[in-house]
Design a protein around this motif. Structure first.
Motif, PDB file in Angstrom:
ATOM      1  N   ASN A 200     -57.027 -12.126 -27.347  1.00 47.84           N
ATOM      2  CA  ASN A 200     -58.372 -12.665 -27.161  1.00 47.84           C
ATOM      3  C   ASN A 200     -58.291 -14.178 -27.175  1.00 47.84           C
ATOM      4  O   ASN A 200     -57.200 -14.744 -27.201  1.00 47.84           O
ATOM      5  CB  ASN A 200     -59.328 -12.130 -28.233  1.00 47.84           C
ATOM      6  N   GLY A 201     -59.409 -14.839 -27.173  1.00 55.25           N
ATOM      7  CA  GLY A 201     -59.455 -16.297 -27.110  1.00 55.25           C
ATOM      8  C   GLY A 201     -58.790 -17.013 -28.264  1.00 55.25           C
ATOM      9  O   GLY A 201     -58.349 -18.149 -28.126  1.00 55.25           O
ATOM     10  N   GLU A 202     -58.707 -16.365 -29.413  1.00 51.09           N
ATOM     11  CA  GLU A 202     -58.113 -17.032 -30.577  1.00 51.09           C
ATOM     12  C   GLU A 202     -56.621 -16.730 -30.752  1.00 51.09           C
ATOM     13  O   GLU A 202     -55.983 -17.253 -31.647  1.00 51.09           O
ATOM     14  CB  GLU A 202     -58.866 -16.619 -31.848  1.00 51.09           C
ATOM     15  N   PHE A 203     -56.043 -15.903 -29.890  1.00 48.87           N
ATOM     16  CA  PHE A 203     -54.641 -15.501 -30.021  1.00 48.87           C
ATOM     17  C   PHE A 203     -53.704 -16.675 -29.730  1.00 48.87           C
ATOM     18  O   PHE A 203     -53.921 -17.459 -28.800  1.00 48.87           O
ATOM     19  CB  PHE A 203     -54.324 -14.347 -29.064  1.00 48.87           C
ATOM     20  N   ARG A 204     -52.645 -16.793 -30.533  1.00 45.18           N
ATOM     21  CA  ARG A 204     -51.610 -17.804 -30.320  1.00 45.18           C
ATOM     22  C   ARG A 204     -50.279 -17.253 -30.843  1.00 45.18           C
ATOM     23  O   ARG A 204     -50.245 -16.305 -31.617  1.00 45.18           O
ATOM     24  CB  ARG A 204     -51.958 -19.126 -31.000  1.00 45.18           C
ATOM     25  N   LEU A 205     -49.197 -17.856 -30.418  1.00 47.74           N
ATOM     26  CA  LEU A 205     -47.864 -17.486 -30.880  1.00 47.74           C
ATOM     27  C   LEU A 205     -47.360 -18.586 -31.790  1.00 47.74           C
ATOM     28  O   LEU A 205     -47.440 -19.773 -31.447  1.00 47.74           O
ATOM     29  CB  LEU A 205     -46.923 -17.300 -29.685  1.00 47.74           C
ATOM     30  N   GLU A 206     -46.853 -18.210 -32.964  1.00 48.69           N
ATOM     31  CA  GLU A 206     -46.371 -19.179 -33.947  1.00 48.69           C
ATOM     32  C   GLU A 206     -44.917 -18.910 -34.298  1.00 48.69           C
ATOM     33  O   GLU A 206     -44.554 -17.789 -34.648  1.00 48.69           O
ATOM     34  CB  GLU A 206     -47.173 -19.081 -35.250  1.00 48.69           C
ATOM     35  N   GLN A 207     -44.126 -19.938 -34.212  1.00 47.49           N
ATOM     36  CA  GLN A 207     -42.753 -19.871 -34.688  1.00 47.49           C
ATOM     37  C   GLN A 207     -42.766 -20.352 -36.134  1.00 47.49           C
ATOM     38  O   GLN A 207     -43.485 -21.295 -36.464  1.00 47.49           O
ATOM     39  CB  GLN A 207     -41.879 -20.789 -33.835  1.00 47.49           C
ATOM     40  N   PHE A 208     -41.997 -19.705 -36.998  1.00 48.98           N
ATOM     41  CA  PHE A 208     -41.976 -20.112 -38.395  1.00 48.98           C
ATOM     42  C   PHE A 208     -40.554 -20.048 -38.931  1.00 48.98           C
ATOM     43  O   PHE A 208     -39.741 -19.247 -38.485  1.00 48.98           O
ATOM     44  CB  PHE A 208     -42.929 -19.259 -39.236  1.00 48.98           C
ATOM     45  N   LYS A 209     -40.271 -20.904 -39.873  1.00 51.14           N
ATOM     46  CA  LYS A 209     -38.959 -20.920 -40.522  1.00 51.14           C
ATOM     47  C   LYS A 209     -39.018 -19.916 -41.663  1.00 51.14           C
ATOM     48  O   LYS A 209     -39.846 -20.016 -42.540  1.00 51.14           O
ATOM     49  CB  LYS A 209     -38.629 -22.314 -41.040  1.00 51.14           C
ATOM     50  N   ASP A 210     -38.131 -18.921 -41.626  1.00 52.72           N
ATOM     51  CA  ASP A 210     -38.158 -17.884 -42.667  1.00 52.72           C
ATOM     52  C   ASP A 210     -36.853 -17.788 -43.450  1.00 52.72           C
ATOM     53  O   ASP A 210     -36.635 -16.834 -44.169  1.00 52.72           O
ATOM     54  CB  ASP A 210     -38.550 -16.522 -42.072  1.00 52.72           C
TER      55      ASP A 210
ATOM     56  N   PHE B  23     -28.881 -19.428 -45.228  1.00 53.04           N
ATOM     57  CA  PHE B  23     -28.868 -18.842 -43.897  1.00 53.04           C
ATOM     58  C   PHE B  23     -30.106 -19.302 -43.130  1.00 53.04           C
ATOM     59  O   PHE B  23     -31.157 -18.669 -43.204  1.00 53.04           O
ATOM     60  CB  PHE B  23     -28.835 -17.311 -43.977  1.00 53.04           C
ATOM     61  N   PRO B  24     -30.012 -20.417 -42.369  1.00 51.52           N
ATOM     62  CA  PRO B  24     -31.190 -20.903 -41.639  1.00 51.52           C
ATOM     63  C   PRO B  24     -31.607 -19.904 -40.564  1.00 51.52           C
ATOM     64  O   PRO B  24     -30.788 -19.440 -39.784  1.00 51.52           O
ATOM     65  CB  PRO B  24     -30.727 -22.220 -41.035  1.00 51.52           C
ATOM     66  N   SER B  25     -32.886 -19.567 -40.548  1.00 52.82           N
ATOM     67  CA  SER B  25     -33.387 -18.621 -39.560  1.00 52.82           C
ATOM     68  C   SER B  25     -34.871 -18.882 -39.304  1.00 52.82           C
ATOM     69  O   SER B  25     -35.545 -19.524 -40.100  1.00 52.82           O
ATOM     70  CB  SER B  25     -33.174 -17.186 -40.040  1.00 52.82           C
ATOM     71  N   TRP B  26     -35.336 -18.354 -38.159  1.00 50.68           N
ATOM     72  CA  TRP B  26     -36.719 -18.521 -37.742  1.00 50.68           C
ATOM     73  C   TRP B  26     -37.280 -17.187 -37.282  1.00 50.68           C
ATOM     74  O   TRP B  26     -36.527 -16.267 -36.950  1.00 50.68           O
ATOM     75  CB  TRP B  26     -36.810 -19.528 -36.588  1.00 50.68           C
ATOM     76  N   GLY B  27     -38.583 -17.099 -37.265  1.00 46.21           N
ATOM     77  CA  GLY B  27     -39.264 -15.910 -36.786  1.00 46.21           C
ATOM     78  C   GLY B  27     -40.339 -16.304 -35.790  1.00 46.21           C
ATOM     79  O   GLY B  27     -40.596 -17.485 -35.554  1.00 46.21           O
ATOM     80  N   LEU B  28     -40.964 -15.288 -35.205  1.00 45.34           N
ATOM     81  CA  LEU B  28     -42.047 -15.500 -34.258  1.00 45.34           C
ATOM     82  C   LEU B  28     -43.114 -14.457 -34.529  1.00 45.34           C
ATOM     83  O   LEU B  28     -42.797 -13.272 -34.687  1.00 45.34           O
ATOM     84  CB  LEU B  28     -41.533 -15.357 -32.818  1.00 45.34           C
ATOM     85  N   ARG B  29     -44.366 -14.903 -34.599  1.00 40.63           N
ATOM     86  CA  ARG B  29     -45.476 -13.970 -34.805  1.00 40.63           C
ATOM     87  C   ARG B  29     -46.604 -14.297 -33.847  1.00 40.63           C
ATOM     88  O   ARG B  29     -46.796 -15.444 -33.455  1.00 40.63           O
ATOM     89  CB  ARG B  29     -45.952 -13.983 -36.247  1.00 40.63           C
ATOM     90  N   GLY B  30     -47.339 -13.232 -33.499  1.00 38.53           N
ATOM     91  CA  GLY B  30     -48.550 -13.385 -32.726  1.00 38.53           C
ATOM     92  C   GLY B  30     -49.718 -13.326 -33.689  1.00 38.53           C
ATOM     93  O   GLY B  30     -49.790 -12.436 -34.534  1.00 38.53           O
ATOM     94  N   VAL B  31     -50.626 -14.281 -33.569  1.00 41.69           N
ATOM     95  CA  VAL B  31     -51.766 -14.354 -34.485  1.00 41.69           C
ATOM     96  C   VAL B  31     -53.046 -14.320 -33.670  1.00 41.69           C
ATOM     97  O   VAL B  31     -53.255 -15.135 -32.782  1.00 41.69           O
ATOM     98  CB  VAL B  31     -51.716 -15.645 -35.337  1.00 41.69           C
TER      99      VAL B  31
ATOM    100  N   VAL C 154     -48.941  -9.956 -35.885  1.00 43.50           N
ATOM    101  CA  VAL C 154     -47.835  -9.056 -35.585  1.00 43.50           C
ATOM    102  C   VAL C 154     -46.561  -9.906 -35.502  1.00 43.50           C
ATOM    103  O   VAL C 154     -46.531 -10.925 -34.811  1.00 43.50           O
ATOM    104  CB  VAL C 154     -48.080  -8.238 -34.292  1.00 43.50           C
ATOM    105  N   VAL C 155     -45.550  -9.514 -36.268  1.00 41.94           N
ATOM    106  CA  VAL C 155     -44.279 -10.230 -36.268  1.00 41.94           C
ATOM    107  C   VAL C 155     -43.410  -9.669 -35.149  1.00 41.94           C
ATOM    108  O   VAL C 155     -43.167  -8.466 -35.084  1.00 41.94           O
ATOM    109  CB  VAL C 155     -43.565 -10.113 -37.635  1.00 41.94           C
ATOM    110  N   LEU C 156     -42.958 -10.546 -34.267  1.00 42.61           N
ATOM    111  CA  LEU C 156     -42.109 -10.141 -33.155  1.00 42.61           C
ATOM    112  C   LEU C 156     -40.635 -10.253 -33.522  1.00 42.61           C
ATOM    113  O   LEU C 156     -39.847  -9.370 -33.196  1.00 42.61           O
ATOM    114  CB  LEU C 156     -42.400 -10.998 -31.923  1.00 42.61           C
ATOM    115  N   LEU C 157     -40.253 -11.349 -34.146  1.00 43.21           N
ATOM    116  CA  LEU C 157     -38.876 -11.580 -34.574  1.00 43.21           C
ATOM    117  C   LEU C 157     -38.881 -12.140 -35.990  1.00 43.21           C
ATOM    118  O   LEU C 157     -39.807 -12.851 -36.370  1.00 43.21           O
ATOM    119  CB  LEU C 157     -38.183 -12.611 -33.673  1.00 43.21           C
ATOM    120  N   SER C 158     -37.840 -11.851 -36.731  1.00 41.98           N
ATOM    121  CA  SER C 158     -37.666 -12.479 -38.039  1.00 41.98           C
ATOM    122  C   SER C 158     -36.176 -12.622 -38.321  1.00 41.98           C
ATOM    123  O   SER C 158     -35.364 -11.849 -37.816  1.00 41.98           O
ATOM    124  CB  SER C 158     -38.353 -11.672 -39.146  1.00 41.98           C
ATOM    125  N   ARG C 159     -35.853 -13.629 -39.119  1.00 40.15           N
ATOM    126  CA  ARG C 159     -34.481 -13.886 -39.560  1.00 40.15           C
ATOM    127  C   ARG C 159     -33.508 -13.982 -38.389  1.00 40.15           C
ATOM    128  O   ARG C 159     -32.475 -13.323 -38.361  1.00 40.15           O
ATOM    129  CB  ARG C 159     -34.011 -12.819 -40.542  1.00 40.15           C
TER     130      ARG C 159
END
Length: 183
Positions: free
Chosen positions: A119-129, A137-145, A150-155
């Motif tokens: 919807n209009g408020e949806f965005r994708l956020e990358q985050f350091k996890d 162990f440096p890693s990043w994730g991706l979530r749709g908000v 909903v988490v798409l990728l993690s670690r």
């Protein structure tokens, strides 16, 4: 468009539908650490319980809180083993239509699915996890908000979420917010 290692493009029609499959690639040291730690701790307690059952029982019920700690420890070992098994053998499927994003995770007979409406408020956020302070162990994730998360990728290494975030933000024509910490 070349996909990073681990991604398989099943169909790619930007603006119409995108279907991807992902098997974790990278983060091998983290998985090895989790496996060794979990199997060492769990195996040690199991060995103690088998070799000296009376002493193990005395240890387990020495105080009122010992069984609580053992119970929590058991589930921590199971959780970390499941996490390692998913990183080794699991598959993440991502299906993006015009107005819906669905993420399915599969590990042998276990499967879960989560969807979010675009919807209009949806965005994708990358985050350091991972990789901050005491985590080496440096890693990043991706979530749709949107209406929900909903988490798409993690670690995963940063290039995985950079690629997927860019691809899906182009598909949905939404904002992709990259992580403020990139190292």
């Amino acid at each position: 468009m070349d996909a990073p290692l681990g991604f398989s493009i099943l169909s790619l029609n930007i603006g119409d539908s995108v279907n991807l499959s992902y098997r974790t690639h990278g983060m091998g040291c983290m998985v090895a650490f989790i496996l060794v730690l979990s199997l060492t701790l769990g195996g040690g307690f199991l060995g103690f319980a088998i070799s000296s059952p009376d002493e193990f029982k005395a240890f387990m019920f020495a105080t009122w809180w010992t069984p609580i700690c053992a119970f929590c420890g058991f589930f921590a070992v199971v959780y970390f083993l499941a996490m390692a098994m998913f990183h080794l053998f699991g598959i993440t499927e991502i299906e993006a239509t015009r107005n819906m994003l669905t993420v399915r995770r599969k590990l042998w007979v276990w499967a879960s699915s989560k969807s979010v409406e675009i919807n209009g408020e949806f965005r994708l956020e990358q985050f350091k996890d991972g990789g901050g302070e005491e985590d080496s162990f440096p890693s990043w994730g991706l979530r749709g908000v949107g209406s929900k998360k909903v988490v798409l990728l993690s670690r995963q290494p940063i290039e995985k979420s950079d690629w997927l975030g860019g691809l899906l933000s182009e598909h949905f024509e939404v904002e992709f917010v990259s992580a403020s910490i990139r190292e």
